[in-house]
Design an enzyme around this catalytic site. Structure first.
Site, PDB file in Angstrom:
ATOM      1  N   HIS A  68       2.333  64.292 144.628  1.00 55.99           N
ATOM      2  CA  HIS A  68       3.694  64.745 144.343  1.00 55.99           C
ATOM      3  C   HIS A  68       3.847  66.210 144.738  1.00 55.99           C
ATOM      4  O   HIS A  68       4.120  67.086 143.909  1.00 55.99           O
ATOM      5  CB  HIS A  68       4.044  64.541 142.863  1.00 55.99           C
ATOM      6  CG  HIS A  68       5.518  64.651 142.602  1.00 55.99           C
ATOM      7  ND1 HIS A  68       6.129  64.169 141.466  1.00 55.99           N
ATOM      8  CD2 HIS A  68       6.516  65.185 143.337  1.00 55.99           C
ATOM      9  CE1 HIS A  68       7.434  64.432 141.518  1.00 55.99           C
ATOM     10  NE2 HIS A  68       7.697  65.041 142.631  1.00 55.99           N
ATOM     11  N   GLU A  82       2.210  59.211 136.879  1.00 57.67           N
ATOM     12  CA  GLU A  82       1.556  60.381 137.520  1.00 57.67           C
ATOM     13  C   GLU A  82       1.411  61.534 136.519  1.00 57.67           C
ATOM     14  O   GLU A  82       2.238  61.650 135.602  1.00 57.67           O
ATOM     15  CB  GLU A  82       2.362  60.828 138.749  1.00 57.67           C
ATOM     16  CG  GLU A  82       3.730  61.362 138.444  1.00 57.67           C
ATOM     17  CD  GLU A  82       4.543  61.688 139.701  1.00 57.67           C
ATOM     18  OE1 GLU A  82       4.988  62.834 139.773  1.00 57.67           O
ATOM     19  OE2 GLU A  82       4.712  60.822 140.560  1.00 57.67           O
ATOM     20  N   ARG A 119      11.034  58.949 143.924  1.00 59.77           N
ATOM     21  CA  ARG A 119      10.510  58.730 142.588  1.00 59.77           C
ATOM     22  C   ARG A 119       9.841  57.364 142.561  1.00 59.77           C
ATOM     23  O   ARG A 119      10.301  56.412 143.185  1.00 59.77           O
ATOM     24  CB  ARG A 119      11.629  58.770 141.540  1.00 59.77           C
ATOM     25  CG  ARG A 119      12.181  60.178 141.274  1.00 59.77           C
ATOM     26  CD  ARG A 119      11.206  61.039 140.501  1.00 59.77           C
ATOM     27  NE  ARG A 119      11.801  62.318 140.100  1.00 59.77           N
ATOM     28  CZ  ARG A 119      11.716  63.422 140.829  1.00 59.77           C
ATOM     29  NH1 ARG A 119      11.129  63.401 142.009  1.00 59.77           N
ATOM     30  NH2 ARG A 119      12.220  64.558 140.384  1.00 59.77           N
TER      31      ARG A 119
HETATM   32  C1  8YV Z   1       9.240  68.647 141.276  1.00 59.33           C
HETATM   33  C2  8YV Z   1      10.486  67.228 142.583  1.00 59.33           C
HETATM   34  O1  8YV Z   1      10.370  69.224 140.701  1.00 59.33           O
HETATM   35  O2  8YV Z   1      12.291  68.539 143.261  1.00 59.33           O
HETATM   36  C3  8YV Z   1      11.923  67.536 142.624  1.00 59.33           C
HETATM   37  O3  8YV Z   1      12.678  66.729 142.050  1.00 59.33           O
HETATM   38  O4  8YV Z   1      10.080  66.117 142.409  1.00 59.33           O
HETATM   39  C4  8YV Z   1       9.512  68.318 142.694  1.00 59.33           C
HETATM   40  O5  8YV Z   1       9.917  69.409 143.448  1.00 59.33           O
HETATM   41  C5  8YV Z   1       8.052  69.477 141.100  1.00 59.33           C
HETATM   42  O6  8YV Z   1       7.468  68.936 139.970  1.00 59.33           O
HETATM   43  C6  8YV Z   1       8.374  70.968 140.950  1.00 59.33           C
HETATM   44  O7  8YV Z   1       7.483  71.533 140.047  1.00 59.33           O
END
Ligand code: 8YV
Length: 315
Positions: free
Chosen positions: A281, A263, A234
């Site tokens: 991402h 983002e 993150r």
């Molecule tokens: C997001 C992610 O969830 O798993 C996570 O925490 O950061 C990614 O896989 C993604 O935005 C899925 O739509």
């Protein structure tokens, strides 16, 4: 039995949308023309909320849904879910761990290789005709045998370390306590000390109040002018302003980033820099993994409304 009402905060691939629509009365918040009006109308009916790791769920949305029983996150990171009201109201929260570990670790290693070996610039060198006209790009740097530092040895950090070990890279890692790992993986809990002994420093921490800006000026100084930073966790784990200062001053060799403050809007200071690799991402963004994430999210919802144990609950 009537279908539960589900408030959907983010879009999903069609393969996930169809079964959701079949099992729930779905209220699509993410593309509603008037989201406050939708929330005011359907909020009192909502039994479940579906979101993803980046979107989470705010306290305001939870407050507008007085009967919500479960928040299902399509993703492993649930830092964007306001957990305090969930805990206070007994709202279950689930995520999708394990099914995405390999993809995220694969991308982290790919980003390390692309940054160190200049893969993107080399592609441009060929496409532009520069190779034929003036020769290939400048020499880059070997990855095999270089030192890997893993900030956060959870599922994804461990998978990254295993991949780096296969490249003959000495492994050092931070964690709350030493882990049951190969004896030659060095436990270095202090982030500054870990950075000082890393050529490639991976940020694989879950984002929490404690980890916010853990990569700041001191860690960046310790990483040094030959060090590279890779972040697939993150953006909050990095002081992005300090990172930009270090990249612009070249006091670190480079960074490969899959996550950013604000983002999908990215700080424009990144755009002219040649020592940074920018990714949208997409750590878990493969057909196979997103199908598994969607299935696990639905399995959690189905189990909850059937009164069965939840496959992957975090609250
Ligand atoms: C997001 C992610 O969830 O798993 C996570 O925490 O950061 C990614 O896989 C993604 O935005 C899925 O739509």
């Amino acid at each position: 039995m009537p279908k539960p009402h589900l408030l959907q905060l983010t879009p999903y691939p069609e393969a996930d949308q169809t079964p959701l629509d079949a099992a729930f009365i779905v209220h699509r918040y993410f593309d509603a023309p008037d989201q406050p009006a939708l929330l005011a109308t359907v909020g009192p009916l909502v039994d479940a909320i579906a979101t993803n790791g980046g979107r989470g769920v705010s306290a305001a949305i939870l407050a507008a849904c007085p009967r919500v029983q479960i928040v299902a996150v399509y993703g492993v990171g649930y830092d964007a879910v306001d957990l305090a009201p969930c805990r206070a109201r007994g709202i279950r929260v689930t995520n999708t761990p394990d099914v995405l570990t390999d993809d995220v670790a694969d991308l982290a290693v790919a980003m390390m290789l692309a940054l160190a070996r200049g893969i993107v610039a080399a592609d441009a060198n060929v496409r532009s005709g520069a190779w034929a006209a003036t020769g290939g790009p400048p020499l880059r740097h070997r990855v095999s045998g270089a030192r890997a530092g893993i900030l956060g040895l959870g599922r994804i950090g461990t998978a990254i370390a295993q991949r780096c070990a296969a490249f003959g890279m000495p492994i050092a890692y931070s964690a709350r306590r030493p882990k049951d790992v190969p004896a030659d993986w060095a436990y270095v809990p202090d982030p500054v000390a870990l950075a000082a002994q890393s050529d490639h420093l991976f940020v694989a921490l879950a984002a929490t109040a404690e980890t916010r800006h853990v990569v700041g000026p001191a860690v960046l100084r310790a990483l040094g002018p030959a060090g590279r930073l890779i972040n697939i966790s993150r953006a909050a784990n990095i002081d992005e302003s300090a990172l930009l200062d270090a990249l612009e001053a070249q006091t670190i060799a480079g960074a490969a980033l899959d996550v950013f403050e604000g983002e999908p809007n990215v700080n424009s200071r990144f755009l002219p820099l040649r020592n940074v690799l920018l990714q949208p991402h997409h750590g878990s963004a493969t057909v196979e993994t997103r199908a598994a994430m969607g299935q696990l999210m639905r399995d959690n919802l189905t189990a909850h409304f059937a009164g069965l144990p939840l496959p992957s609950a975090v609250v």
